[in-house]
Design a protein around this motif. Sequence first.
Motif, short mmCIF file in Angstrom:
data_model
loop_
_atom_site.label_atom_id
_atom_site.label_comp_id
_atom_site.label_asym_id
_atom_site.label_seq_id
_atom_site.Cartn_x
_atom_site.Cartn_y
_atom_site.Cartn_z
N ASP A 101 0.85 -1.13 -0.09
CA ASP A 101 0.18 -0.05 0.06
C ASP A 101 0.83 1.21 0.08
OD1 ASP A 101 -2.36 -1.50 -0.08
OD2 ASP A 101 -2.47 -1.58 2.24
N GLU A 102 2.34 1.12 -0.11
CA GLU A 102 2.91 2.29 -0.44
C GLU A 102 3.81 2.15 -1.87
OE1 GLU A 102 6.27 1.79 2.62
OE2 GLU A 102 4.84 0.83 3.51
N SER A 103 4.32 2.99 -2.33
CA SER A 103 5.11 3.03 -3.42
C SER A 103 6.38 2.74 -3.34
CB SER A 103 4.76 4.33 -4.33
OG SER A 103 5.24 5.55 -3.57
N GLY A 104 7.03 2.71 -2.19
CA GLY A 104 8.56 2.09 -2.19
C GLY A 104 9.22 3.20 -2.68
N PRO A 105 10.60 3.16 -2.90
CA PRO A 105 11.26 1.91 -2.40
C PRO A 105 11.07 1.61 -0.96
CG PRO A 105 12.94 3.32 -2.82
CD PRO A 105 11.64 4.13 -3.19
N ILE A 106 11.33 0.38 -0.37
CA ILE A 106 10.92 -0.14 0.98
C ILE A 106 12.45 -0.71 1.43
CG2 ILE A 106 10.20 -1.79 2.62
CD1 ILE A 106 7.67 -1.69 0.69
N ALA A 107 13.04 0.16 2.59
CA ALA A 107 14.31 -0.49 3.20
C ALA A 107 14.09 -1.88 3.65
CB ALA A 107 14.33 0.56 4.38
N CYS A 108 15.33 -2.62 3.26
CA CYS A 108 15.43 -4.04 3.58
C CYS A 108 16.81 -4.41 3.90
CB CYS A 108 14.78 -4.83 2.31
SG CYS A 108 15.67 -4.83 0.90
N THR A 109 17.00 -5.70 4.49
CA THR A 109 18.07 -6.23 4.79
C THR A 109 18.09 -7.75 4.56
OG1 THR A 109 20.30 -6.31 6.09
CG2 THR A 109 17.98 -6.36 7.14
N ARG A 110 19.24 -8.17 4.30
CA ARG A 110 19.34 -9.83 4.47
C ARG A 110 20.04 -10.10 5.64
NH1 ARG A 110 17.12 -12.89 -0.24
NH2 ARG A 110 17.29 -11.69 -1.75
N PRO A 111 19.11 -11.09 6.37
CA PRO A 111 20.07 -11.63 7.54
C PRO A 111 21.41 -12.14 7.39
CG PRO A 111 17.86 -12.49 7.49
CD PRO A 111 18.23 -11.67 6.07
N VAL A 112 22.23 -12.02 8.37
CA VAL A 112 23.60 -12.48 8.46
C VAL A 112 23.70 -13.71 9.48
CG1 VAL A 112 26.13 -12.38 8.74
CG2 VAL A 112 24.71 -10.65 7.52
N ASP A 113 23.59 -14.90 9.26
CA ASP A 113 23.67 -15.99 10.19
C ASP A 113 22.52 -15.95 10.95
OD1 ASP A 113 24.46 -18.30 11.53
OD2 ASP A 113 25.86 -17.29 12.88
N ARG A 114 21.31 -15.36 10.48
CA ARG A 114 19.99 -15.27 11.25
C ARG A 114 19.92 -14.06 12.15
NH1 ARG A 114 17.51 -20.74 13.38
NH2 ARG A 114 15.50 -19.34 13.48
N LEU A 115 21.04 -13.16 12.02
CA LEU A 115 21.47 -11.96 12.79
C LEU A 115 20.90 -10.71 11.89
CD1 LEU A 115 24.48 -12.77 14.86
CD2 LEU A 115 22.27 -12.92 15.75
N VAL A 116 20.62 -9.44 12.34
CA VAL A 116 20.58 -8.32 11.46
C VAL A 116 21.89 -7.90 11.06
CG1 VAL A 116 19.53 -6.07 11.50
CG2 VAL A 116 18.35 -7.99 12.29
N GLY A 117 22.24 -7.87 9.76
CA GLY A 117 23.50 -7.41 9.29
C GLY A 117 23.60 -5.74 9.10
N PRO A 118 24.54 -5.23 8.93
CA PRO A 118 24.78 -3.81 8.64
C PRO A 118 24.03 -3.29 7.43
CG PRO A 118 26.76 -4.84 8.34
CD PRO A 118 25.90 -5.91 8.76
N ASP A 119 24.25 -4.08 6.40
CA ASP A 119 23.93 -3.47 4.87
C ASP A 119 22.27 -3.33 4.87
OD1 ASP A 119 26.64 -4.11 4.41
OD2 ASP A 119 26.27 -5.67 3.33
N ARG A 120 21.94 -2.24 4.01
CA ARG A 120 20.71 -1.92 3.78
C ARG A 120 20.67 -1.56 2.31
NH1 ARG A 120 20.47 -3.36 8.19
NH2 ARG A 120 20.06 -2.47 10.04
N GLN A 121 19.58 -2.17 1.85
CA GLN A 121 19.17 -1.97 0.70
C GLN A 121 17.89 -1.52 0.27
OE1 GLN A 121 20.08 -5.45 1.21
NE2 GLN A 121 21.85 -4.97 1.41
N GLU A 122 17.52 -1.20 -0.97
CA GLU A 122 16.12 -0.69 -1.06
C GLU A 122 15.33 -1.93 -1.92
OE1 GLU A 122 16.27 2.84 -2.99
OE2 GLU A 122 16.49 4.09 -1.07
N LEU A 123 14.19 -2.17 -1.51
CA LEU A 123 13.56 -3.06 -2.24
C LEU A 123 12.63 -2.58 -3.22
CD1 LEU A 123 12.63 -6.15 -2.10
CD2 LEU A 123 10.46 -5.33 -0.75
N VAL A 124 13.09 -2.44 -4.64
CA VAL A 124 12.30 -1.73 -5.65
C VAL A 124 11.09 -2.53 -6.07
CG1 VAL A 124 12.62 -0.98 -7.98
CG2 VAL A 124 14.76 -1.03 -6.36
#
Length: 293
Positions: A166-189
């Motif tokens: 219900d929002e146009s994005g982009p949406i901030a996202c990240t990929r877990p690192v060993d099931r932990l929250v990693g430092p990298d941030r991407q945009e879900l286009v």
Amino acid sequence: MSGETAIHLRSGRLTASVAAQGAELRTLTVAGQELLWAPETALWDGTSQVLFPVVGRVIDDVVRVDGRAYPMPAHGFAPTSVFSLASCGEDFCILELRSSHATWIHYPYDFLLRLEYRLSNEGLSIHVKIHNLGKTVMPASFGLHPGFRWPLLPDVPKERHLLSFDESGPIACTRPVDRLVGPDRQELVLVRQALNLAPSLFEKSGIALLELQKRSLRYHTDDGRAGIRLAFPEMDRVMLWSRPSGDFLCIEPLLGHADPVGFSGELMEKPGMAHVLPGENLALSVTITPEFP
């Protein structure tokens, strides 16, 4: 109630069953169409786990409170706890988990966790209350981990499914690192406010969507024949997870997240935790609305 006990609910075209163990939603059907996947132990043996008092993994599998370390499994102890049945009727049930010697081993707080599952002709509503029964502030996280069938219809390939926001994005996202929250941030286009789904998205890990502005989304086939809408107004994160060989898509509304990589603080200091005052309730809700003919 034993852990294997299931409560069966019905309202119009909808049916559901909820297990005492973990207060886990085990089935959800509309007009005989099952929306949840059938568990396979080799891939994932859950259907819709309740995550409490943490979400995801904590570093070294311990949490620290007032300088003391307490063992804490991933997603907390709720998934393996047997809830008591407080009330039920044809279309609803209320299950509760109260602090005890079994929970104090992991989490030195007095609490009452209450889940109400209620069916209507439109869908399933899940109302959650986390009540602090103690005399100190209580840190807590909560999440639901439903695994929906993917594909929704057997004649529609997985790649012809979408997540519409219900929002146009982009949406901030990240990929877990060993099931932990990693430092990298991407945009879900997003393309026209939708994410095209494919098994390749989950070859390495899940996708954590951070700080959603509009707290609802729709999972559906690209021809519009079948879909499921989720709304989670008090929860600002969603984890998307699957296994490339699994016929499921987990869409997990979350309040909180796994430990960040390198986190070494106390549970009270962990980012994303709610802080429930003594004698107060934290109220959360999730609604699941099927869109099937």
